[in-house]
Motif scaffolding. Structure first.
Motif, short mmCIF file in Angstrom:
data_model
loop_
_atom_site.label_atom_id
_atom_site.label_comp_id
_atom_site.label_asym_id
_atom_site.label_seq_id
_atom_site.Cartn_x
_atom_site.Cartn_y
_atom_site.Cartn_z
N LEU A 302 0.83 -1.20 0.00
CA LEU A 302 0.00 0.00 0.00
C LEU A 302 0.86 1.26 0.00
CD1 LEU A 302 -2.68 1.48 0.22
CD2 LEU A 302 -2.65 1.06 2.69
N ALA A 303 1.93 1.26 0.79
CA ALA A 303 2.79 2.44 0.90
C ALA A 303 3.84 2.48 -0.20
CB ALA A 303 3.47 2.47 2.27
N ASP A 304 4.19 3.69 -0.62
CA ASP A 304 5.28 3.87 -1.57
C ASP A 304 6.58 3.36 -0.96
OD1 ASP A 304 3.45 5.13 -3.21
OD2 ASP A 304 3.97 7.14 -2.50
N GLU A 305 7.49 2.91 -1.83
CA GLU A 305 8.72 2.28 -1.34
C GLU A 305 9.55 3.22 -0.46
OE1 GLU A 305 12.48 -0.37 -3.03
OE2 GLU A 305 11.09 0.61 -4.42
N ASN A 306 9.60 4.51 -0.80
CA ASN A 306 10.45 5.42 -0.04
C ASN A 306 9.85 5.82 1.30
OD1 ASN A 306 8.43 7.01 -1.03
ND2 ASN A 306 9.74 8.57 -1.93
N SER A 307 8.61 5.38 1.59
CA SER A 307 7.98 5.65 2.88
C SER A 307 7.47 4.37 3.53
CB SER A 307 6.81 6.63 2.71
OG SER A 307 7.22 7.86 2.19
N ARG A 308 7.84 3.22 3.00
CA ARG A 308 7.23 1.96 3.42
C ARG A 308 7.82 1.44 4.73
NH1 ARG A 308 8.20 -2.11 -0.91
NH2 ARG A 308 6.85 -0.65 -2.05
N SER A 309 6.94 1.09 5.62
CA SER A 309 7.33 0.52 6.90
C SER A 309 7.80 -0.92 6.72
CB SER A 309 6.15 0.56 7.87
OG SER A 309 6.43 -0.19 9.03
N SER A 310 8.77 -1.30 7.51
CA SER A 310 9.24 -2.69 7.50
C SER A 310 8.56 -3.52 8.59
CB SER A 310 10.76 -2.73 7.72
OG SER A 310 11.10 -2.11 8.95
N VAL A 311 7.72 -2.88 9.39
CA VAL A 311 7.07 -3.59 10.50
C VAL A 311 5.55 -3.62 10.36
CG1 VAL A 311 7.05 -1.52 11.96
CG2 VAL A 311 6.92 -3.76 13.02
N SER A 312 4.96 -2.56 9.82
CA SER A 312 3.52 -2.53 9.57
C SER A 312 3.29 -2.92 8.11
CB SER A 312 2.96 -1.13 9.85
OG SER A 312 3.16 -0.81 11.21
N LEU A 313 3.00 -4.17 7.88
CA LEU A 313 2.99 -4.74 6.53
C LEU A 313 1.59 -4.62 5.94
CD1 LEU A 313 5.09 -7.91 7.45
CD2 LEU A 313 5.91 -5.64 6.75
N CYS A 314 1.33 -3.48 5.31
CA CYS A 314 0.01 -3.17 4.78
C CYS A 314 -0.02 -3.44 3.28
CB CYS A 314 -0.35 -1.71 5.07
SG CYS A 314 -0.49 -1.35 6.84
N LEU A 315 -0.94 -4.33 2.88
CA LEU A 315 -1.03 -4.78 1.50
C LEU A 315 -2.38 -4.42 0.91
CD1 LEU A 315 0.42 -8.34 2.14
CD2 LEU A 315 1.69 -6.31 1.45
N GLN A 316 -2.42 -4.30 -0.42
CA GLN A 316 -3.68 -4.00 -1.11
C GLN A 316 -3.88 -4.96 -2.27
OE1 GLN A 316 -3.72 -0.29 -3.30
NE2 GLN A 316 -1.49 -0.29 -3.51
N LEU A 317 -5.15 -5.26 -2.55
CA LEU A 317 -5.51 -6.07 -3.70
C LEU A 317 -5.36 -5.23 -4.96
CD1 LEU A 317 -6.59 -8.99 -3.44
CD2 LEU A 317 -8.86 -8.09 -3.91
N VAL A 318 -4.72 -5.77 -6.00
CA VAL A 318 -4.45 -4.95 -7.18
C VAL A 318 -5.10 -5.47 -8.45
CG1 VAL A 318 -2.28 -4.02 -6.30
CG2 VAL A 318 -2.25 -6.16 -7.60
N GLN A 319 -5.85 -6.56 -8.38
CA GLN A 319 -6.59 -7.00 -9.56
C GLN A 319 -7.67 -5.96 -9.87
OE1 GLN A 319 -5.50 -9.04 -11.44
NE2 GLN A 319 -5.12 -11.10 -10.69
#
Length: 424
Positions: A302-319
């Motif tokens: 969900l988060a952009d790579e340059n702001s992505r947390s390594s502990v809060s693993l938030c994912l989104q469905l992309v289909q």
């Protein structure tokens, strides 16, 4: 991955050793056993000598594990992470205008509170929800309030290089889900808050505040008996500052059982090698999920790579689902995994895109996350193959699709209600 082959995903044989992936309260540390918690102080006063010593010991050990500088002070406050950040805001703000960094839902809550307290003197910097907001307009003369790591969208602040050395305003950080899970740059911070329930997986209800020299000086000179609730007041009844807060005194009665639970977590963390070991475990957890995301076509961060947390693993469905259909897919998958006893509490925040919110803190095992990704594959395949995301899918009494729809002539997906309810 080819999506059609994903529909034939075989049901995994191995489960995570723990299904607890909640972002708070978080999973207990490996080896946790309630029978090992000391009950010596239960039924005693927290103001007894033994009680104060045990509380002070938790402060000292937390400081050492987290790497809090020697010239900082730390105290225990009520209300978990919310109580801790509110305590900091009520006792530190007001002297200067404030720049509030809104990077996630909780930082938006603090922005609302600050705007209520300070009106037009609060300047809000909003991000997209997928990245940390621009900081070029942050003023050195203003105080700054930020959330170090967001559990709702997986957005974190990667570094504090934008914080000018020698700035006049204070930098106040809500580090509820960053403490013990991410490096904290205390050289750029003046006040940091966290709770027992996140990185170390201890019991909820208690927060901690850490004031650097400048924040302590501000709080001491900013005391007031009239405008702050008792639970958020750094001022004693006689008008003096509540300095014994940093020696084990607490404003309200703490749970001494929760205190022992924290000591158990500290024992574990120290025993595996301290903060470096905790951070290494987080990084391993992130790599497991990141590798899976890179290989899977229907899921993304969900988060952009340059702001992505390594502990809060938030994912989104992309289909290419419409929002309601995507939500049904995720709901079906989550219900399947809960019934299987594979994963609990991985639903996203209400305002986030359909997906999953998985805690990857130091108490979580990398092997468990590896197993979880396989079960997510299976649940997605079962949902799509059997049409469980369809609005026409017949619901069970509790609102989830009928379990019988999982059954198929393909043995890889065959299951029964009895076996589903039998796993823990």
């Amino acid at each position: 991955m080819n999506d059609q082959s994903g529909f034939r995903r075989r049901r995994p044989s191995a489960r995570p050793s723990s299904p607890n992936f909640s972002s708070g309260p978080c999973k207990k540390h490996p080896g946790w056993d309630i029978s090992r918690l000391s009950t010596t102080l239960l039924g005693r006063s927290h103001r007894s000598r033994s009680g104060k010593l045990r509380l002070a010991g938790a402060i000292t050990r937390s400081c050492q594990l987290l790497g809090v500088p020697d010239d900082w002070v730390v105290g225990i406050v009520p209300g978990s992470a919310t109580g801790a950040i509110e305590f900091a805001l009520w006792n530190l703000l007001g002297q200067r205008d404030v720049d509030v960094i809104v990077s996630d839902g909780f930082s938006a809550y603090w922005a609302d509170d600050i705007a209520g307290l300070m009106g037009h003197r609060a300047r809000v910097h909003k991000g997209t929800g997928r990245g940390f907001p621009p900081t070029s307009d942050v003023r050195d003369e203003n105080d700054v309030v930020l959330v170090y790591n967001g559990t709702g969208n997986g957005v974190c602040v990667k570094d504090l290089d934008w914080v000018t050395n020698g700035r006049d305003g204070l930098v106040i950080a809500d580090a509820a889900s960053a403490a013990f899970a991410m490096p904290l740059d205390f050289t750029k911070l003046d006040a940091v808050t966290w709770s027992w329930q996140k990185g170390l997986g201890s019991e909820a209800g208690h927060g901690m505040i850490a004031f650097g020299p400048r924040a302590l000086n501000r709080a001491t000179s900013n005391i007031s008996k009239s405008i702050r609730p008792k639970l958020l007041n750094f001022c004693k009844a006689d008008g003096g500052a509540l300095h014994n807060l940093f020696e084990g005194h607490t404003i309200s009665t703490p749970s001494l059982l929760a205190l022992e639970d924290l000591h158990s977590a500290l024992d574990w963390a120290e025993g595996i090698g301290g903060l470096p070991a905790l951070l290494q475990r987080v990084q391993l957890n992130y790599m497991v999920v990141d590798d899976w995301v890179k290989e899977t076509s229907w899921i993304d961060w969900l988060a952009d790579e340059n702001s992505r947390s390594s502990v809060s693993l938030c994912l989104q469905l992309v289909q290419p689902f419409e929002r309601k259909e995507a939500e049904r897919v995720c709901k079906s998958m989550i219900e399947m995994l809960q019934i299987e006893g594979v994963a609990y509490d991985i639903f996203t925040m209400h305002d986030a895109p359909a997906g999953f919110r998985i805690w990857g803190g130091p108490t979580v095992e990398a092997d468990d996350l590896q197993h979880l990704t396989q079960w997510l594959e299976w649940a997605y395949a079962a949902t799509m193959r059997k049409g469980l995301h369809s609005p026409e899918a017949k619901p069970m009494p509790n609102g989830i699709p009928v379990i019988e729809m999982w059954a198929t002539s393909d043995a890889s997906l065959t299951n029964s209600r009895g076996s589903l309810n039998g796993h823990t």
